[in-house]
Design a protein around this motif. Structure first.
Motif, PDB file in Angstrom:
ATOM      1  N   GLU A   3       8.132 -21.030  55.165  1.00 54.93           N
ATOM      2  CA  GLU A   3       9.091 -20.105  54.733  1.00 54.93           C
ATOM      3  C   GLU A   3       8.943 -18.898  54.976  1.00 54.93           C
ATOM      4  O   GLU A   3       9.516 -18.312  55.634  1.00 54.93           O
ATOM      5  CB  GLU A   3       9.447 -20.241  53.195  1.00 54.93           C
ATOM      6  CG  GLU A   3      10.390 -21.493  52.882  1.00 54.93           C
ATOM      7  CD  GLU A   3      10.171 -21.913  51.419  1.00 54.93           C
ATOM      8  OE1 GLU A   3      10.097 -23.253  51.151  1.00 54.93           O
ATOM      9  OE2 GLU A   3       9.726 -21.110  50.615  1.00 54.93           O
ATOM     10  N   MET A   4       7.645 -18.430  54.910  1.00 52.32           N
ATOM     11  CA  MET A   4       7.281 -16.902  55.097  1.00 52.32           C
ATOM     12  C   MET A   4       7.376 -16.753  56.860  1.00 52.32           C
ATOM     13  O   MET A   4       7.806 -15.684  57.149  1.00 52.32           O
ATOM     14  CB  MET A   4       5.897 -16.555  54.695  1.00 52.32           C
ATOM     15  CG  MET A   4       5.772 -16.716  53.248  1.00 52.32           C
ATOM     16  SD  MET A   4       4.012 -16.679  52.691  1.00 52.32           S
ATOM     17  CE  MET A   4       3.390 -15.094  53.015  1.00 52.32           C
ATOM     18  N   ALA A   5       6.962 -17.581  57.566  1.00 51.11           N
ATOM     19  CA  ALA A   5       6.851 -17.453  59.057  1.00 51.11           C
ATOM     20  C   ALA A   5       8.431 -17.293  59.281  1.00 51.11           C
ATOM     21  O   ALA A   5       8.885 -16.556  60.275  1.00 51.11           O
ATOM     22  CB  ALA A   5       6.753 -18.836  59.620  1.00 51.11           C
ATOM     23  N   GLN A   6       9.495 -17.942  58.694  1.00 50.50           N
ATOM     24  CA  GLN A   6      10.739 -17.767  58.969  1.00 50.50           C
ATOM     25  C   GLN A   6      11.143 -16.525  58.631  1.00 50.50           C
ATOM     26  O   GLN A   6      11.997 -15.723  59.140  1.00 50.50           O
ATOM     27  CB  GLN A   6      11.643 -18.890  58.060  1.00 50.50           C
ATOM     28  CG  GLN A   6      11.438 -20.151  58.324  1.00 50.50           C
ATOM     29  CD  GLN A   6      11.884 -20.663  59.644  1.00 50.50           C
ATOM     30  OE1 GLN A   6      12.878 -20.155  60.142  1.00 50.50           O
ATOM     31  NE2 GLN A   6      11.295 -21.678  60.295  1.00 50.50           N
ATOM     32  N   ALA A   7      10.714 -15.964  57.272  1.00 51.69           N
ATOM     33  CA  ALA A   7      11.266 -14.602  56.541  1.00 51.69           C
ATOM     34  C   ALA A   7      10.508 -13.572  57.422  1.00 51.69           C
ATOM     35  O   ALA A   7      11.036 -12.538  57.375  1.00 51.69           O
ATOM     36  CB  ALA A   7      10.759 -14.774  55.300  1.00 51.69           C
ATOM     37  N   VAL A   8       9.417 -13.719  58.158  1.00 55.64           N
ATOM     38  CA  VAL A   8       8.707 -12.416  58.747  1.00 55.64           C
ATOM     39  C   VAL A   8       8.531 -12.548  60.145  1.00 55.64           C
ATOM     40  O   VAL A   8       7.665 -13.212  60.686  1.00 55.64           O
ATOM     41  CB  VAL A   8       7.151 -12.430  58.261  1.00 55.64           C
ATOM     42  CG1 VAL A   8       6.689 -11.215  58.495  1.00 55.64           C
ATOM     43  CG2 VAL A   8       7.190 -12.756  56.675  1.00 55.64           C
ATOM     44  N   LEU A  60       1.027 -16.681  60.870  1.00 57.45           N
ATOM     45  CA  LEU A  60       1.483 -15.408  60.072  1.00 57.45           C
ATOM     46  C   LEU A  60       0.483 -14.165  60.451  1.00 57.45           C
ATOM     47  O   LEU A  60       0.504 -13.114  60.185  1.00 57.45           O
ATOM     48  CB  LEU A  60       1.428 -15.802  58.644  1.00 57.45           C
ATOM     49  CG  LEU A  60       2.562 -17.044  58.220  1.00 57.45           C
ATOM     50  CD1 LEU A  60       2.388 -17.316  56.654  1.00 57.45           C
ATOM     51  CD2 LEU A  60       3.962 -15.920  58.109  1.00 57.45           C
ATOM     52  N   MET A  61      -1.075 -14.684  60.918  1.00 60.49           N
ATOM     53  CA  MET A  61      -1.747 -13.826  61.092  1.00 60.49           C
ATOM     54  C   MET A  61      -1.600 -13.021  62.351  1.00 60.49           C
ATOM     55  O   MET A  61      -1.810 -11.893  62.478  1.00 60.49           O
ATOM     56  CB  MET A  61      -3.177 -14.541  61.331  1.00 60.49           C
ATOM     57  CG  MET A  61      -4.019 -14.826  59.861  1.00 60.49           C
ATOM     58  SD  MET A  61      -5.106 -16.467  60.108  1.00 60.49           S
ATOM     59  CE  MET A  61      -6.258 -15.451  61.217  1.00 60.49           C
ATOM     60  N   ASP A  62      -0.932 -13.948  63.213  1.00 61.39           N
ATOM     61  CA  ASP A  62      -0.593 -13.171  64.673  1.00 61.39           C
ATOM     62  C   ASP A  62       0.588 -11.994  64.266  1.00 61.39           C
ATOM     63  O   ASP A  62       0.900 -11.151  64.928  1.00 61.39           O
ATOM     64  CB  ASP A  62       0.166 -14.227  65.317  1.00 61.39           C
ATOM     65  CG  ASP A  62      -1.185 -15.108  66.211  1.00 61.39           C
ATOM     66  OD1 ASP A  62      -0.731 -16.105  66.580  1.00 61.39           O
ATOM     67  OD2 ASP A  62      -2.239 -14.738  65.755  1.00 61.39           O
ATOM     68  N   LYS A  88      -1.702 -26.701  58.422  1.00 55.15           N
ATOM     69  CA  LYS A  88      -1.431 -25.385  57.729  1.00 55.15           C
ATOM     70  C   LYS A  88      -2.255 -24.461  58.386  1.00 55.15           C
ATOM     71  O   LYS A  88      -2.018 -23.294  58.559  1.00 55.15           O
ATOM     72  CB  LYS A  88      -2.395 -25.893  56.311  1.00 55.15           C
ATOM     73  CG  LYS A  88      -2.407 -24.665  55.287  1.00 55.15           C
ATOM     74  CD  LYS A  88      -2.839 -24.852  54.016  1.00 55.15           C
ATOM     75  CE  LYS A  88      -2.941 -23.824  53.186  1.00 55.15           C
ATOM     76  NZ  LYS A  88      -3.217 -23.775  51.765  1.00 55.15           N
ATOM     77  N   LEU A  89      -3.420 -24.659  59.107  1.00 57.34           N
ATOM     78  CA  LEU A  89      -3.985 -23.711  60.108  1.00 57.34           C
ATOM     79  C   LEU A  89      -3.344 -23.199  60.932  1.00 57.34           C
ATOM     80  O   LEU A  89      -3.159 -21.817  61.243  1.00 57.34           O
ATOM     81  CB  LEU A  89      -5.189 -24.218  60.634  1.00 57.34           C
ATOM     82  CG  LEU A  89      -6.574 -24.767  59.816  1.00 57.34           C
ATOM     83  CD1 LEU A  89      -7.522 -25.604  60.326  1.00 57.34           C
ATOM     84  CD2 LEU A  89      -7.453 -23.345  58.896  1.00 57.34           C
ATOM     85  N   ARG A  90      -2.427 -23.847  61.486  1.00 56.85           N
ATOM     86  CA  ARG A  90      -1.413 -23.387  62.636  1.00 56.85           C
ATOM     87  C   ARG A  90      -0.709 -22.319  61.853  1.00 56.85           C
ATOM     88  O   ARG A  90      -0.283 -21.368  62.448  1.00 56.85           O
ATOM     89  CB  ARG A  90      -0.694 -24.661  63.318  1.00 56.85           C
ATOM     90  CG  ARG A  90      -1.397 -25.248  64.439  1.00 56.85           C
ATOM     91  CD  ARG A  90      -0.324 -25.687  65.458  1.00 56.85           C
ATOM     92  NE  ARG A  90      -0.769 -26.803  66.180  1.00 56.85           N
ATOM     93  CZ  ARG A  90      -0.747 -28.150  65.929  1.00 56.85           C
ATOM     94  NH1 ARG A  90       0.110 -28.513  64.980  1.00 56.85           N
ATOM     95  NH2 ARG A  90      -0.992 -28.835  66.357  1.00 56.85           N
TER      96      ARG A  90
END
Ligand code: B12
Length: 309
Positions: A87-92, A67-69, A60-62
Motif C-alpha cells: 500500500e505504501m508503495a502505491q501511495a508513495v 520503498l528504500m529506492d 517482503k525484502l523486494r
C-alpha cells in the motif's frame, strides 16, 4: 533450469542468499545486519550452516527495497506487514506523474498482460512520432522501464510479459537504427554488457540516440567477456567503449569490471557507463559514468568537440 535462475517457487522453497541479493538488490551484508538488528529476515540454515530464505521473506525484502529506492529508511518499515508495504508503495510514487503518464503506463501494462505485442509496438511507435526520439527515450521509456519492473516485482505481470515489453521496445528502436544510413563517421562506439547482465534496453536507448547524431555504433549484444574487449578495440579502431549495469547488477562488481577495463585499454579510448547499478553517482578514474539517458547525447557532444580539428 537456466544457470543462476531461482528454483521454481513452492511454499517450502528456500532461496540461497546469493539469489536473494541478486533478486532484491539488497546486499548480503545488509541482510545479515538486519537479521541481527531487526530479527528480520530470519533465514533457516542448511546442513552446512548456509542461510536459506523463504519466498515470503524475499517478497517482503523486494517491497522494502522498492520503498528504500524512494528514500524511505528500513528501520521504519521492517516491522510492517507485506500488505502495508505494498500500500505504501502505491501511495508513495517515486515522483509525481501526470494523468497522461499514468494512462500511458496502464495502457502498456494492459497490452503486455493481454500479449498484444503488435498493438504495443504500434502504440510505442505512435508515442515516438508524437514526442520525438529524445523525449521518447528520456521520458517515456525511462518512465516505463522501472514501472514494468515494479509491476513484475509486485507480481502483477510475469517475466514473460517483461520479455514481451522488451521485444516491443527493441523492435521499435532497432527499426529506427535500421532506417539510419550507415555512419562512416567518428566516434566509433562499442556497446556491450558484462557476463551475467542480460539487461540491454539502456544500451539500446543510448545506441539509437548516438546513431541519430551520426556516430558509428558497433553493438556486441549482451554478456561479452571484459578480458576480450581490448582485442576488439584494437581491431576496430574503436574510440569509445560503453557498458550498462542495471539494478540487477551488484554495484561493487560493476565498478571492479570498469576498473579492469580501464587498466586494459589505451588512454585515448574513452569508457562510458550507465545503468541503475551505478545510479549516475559512482566514480571510477578514467571512466565517464552517465546518469539519465539524456547524458548520452552530452557525452557524444563533448567527444566531438574534443576531437574537432
Ligand atoms: C526488461 C527487464 C528484464 C528483461 C531484460 C531483457 C533485455 N534484453 O533487456 C529480463 C526479463 C530478461 C530481465 C531479467 C531479470 N531481471 Co530485470 N528488469 C527489466 C526492466 C523492467 C527494464 C530493463 C532495463 O533494461 N532497465 C535498465 C535501464 C534501461 O534502466 P536503468 O538501469 O535505470 O538506466 C537508466 C540510465 O542509467 C540510462 N542507461 C542505462 N544504461 C546505460 C548505458 C549507457 C552507456 C548510457 C549512456 C546510459 C545508460 O538509461 C536508463 C534510463 O534513463 C528492469 C526495471 C528497471 N528499473 O530497470 C527490471 C529489473 C532491472 N530486473 C530485475 C531482476 C531482479 C531481474 C532478474 C534477476 C529476475 C530473475 N529472477 O530472473 C533477471 C536477471 C537477468 C540477468 N542476469 O540480467 C530487477 C532488479 C532488482 C534489483 N536487484 O534491485 C528490476 C529492477 C525489476 C524490479 N523492479 O525488481 N529483466
Amino acid at each position: 533450469m537456466a544457470l543462476g535462475a531461482a528454483p521454481p517457487q513452492t511454499d517450502s522453497t528456500v532461496i540461497p542468499i546469493a539469489i536473494v541479493e541478486r533478486d532484491t538488490g539488497i546486499a548480503k551484508d545488509t541482510l545479515r545486519i538486519w537479521e541481527r538488528r531487526y530479527g528480520f529476515p530470519k533465514p533457516q540454515r542448511d546442513a552446512s550452516g548456509e542461510r536459506n530464505y523463504s519466498v515470503e521473506e524475499v517478497e517482503k525484502l523486494r517491497a522494502l527495497k522498492r520503498l528504500m529506492d524512494r528514500g524511505m529508511r528500513p528501520g521504519k518499515l521492517i516491522a510492517l506487514p507485506l500488505g502495508e508495504l505494498h500500500e505504501m508503495a502505491q501511495a508513495v510514487p517515486e515522483r509525481s506523474r501526470t494523468r497522461d503518464e499514468q494512462a500511458m503506463v496502464d495502457r502498456v501494462v494492459d497490452l503486455v498482460r493481454r500479449q498484444q505485442a503488435g498493438e504495443l509496438r504500434v502504440y510505442l511507435q505512435k508515442l515516438l512520432i508524437q514526442q520525438g526520439l529524445r523525449t521518447f527515450c528520456a521520458q517515456t521509456l525511462a518512465r516505463l522501464n522501472p514501472d514494468i519492473g515494479d509491476a513484475w516485482a509486485r507480481g502483477s505481470i510475469s517475466v514473460a510479459h517483461e520479455h514481451i515489453y522488451t521485444q516491443a521496445v527493441q523492435n521499435v528502436l532497432h527499426g529506427l537504427i535500421a532506417a539510419q544510413p550507415a555512419a562512416q563517421g567518428r566516434p566509433r562506439i562499442l556497446l556491450t554488457t558484462v557476463p551475467g547482465e542480460l539487461h540491454t534496453l539502456g544500451l539500446l536507448m543510448a545506441e539509437v540516440l548516438w546513431s541519430a547524431e551520426g556516430a558509428e555504433c558497433i553493438s556486441l549484444g549482451p554478456q561479452f567477456p571484459v578480458a576480450d574487449i581490448p582485442d576488439v578495440v584494437a581491431d576496430g579502431a574503436i574510440d569509445v567503449v560503453t557498458l550498462s549495469f542495471s539494478l540487477a547488477c551488484n554495484a561493487a562488481q560493476a565498478l571492479a569490471s570498469l576498473r579492469t577495463l580501464r587498466s586494459s585499454l589505451p588512454a585515448r579510448v574513452e569508457i562510458w557507463a550507465g545503468g541503475g547499478a551505478l545510479g549516475g553517482r559512482r566514480k571510477v578514474d578514467g571512466v565517464r559514468i552517465i546518469g539519465p539517458i539524456e547524458g548520452a547525447v552530452d557525452a557524444l557532444a563533448d567527444w566531438v568537440s574534443a576531437h574537432a580539428n
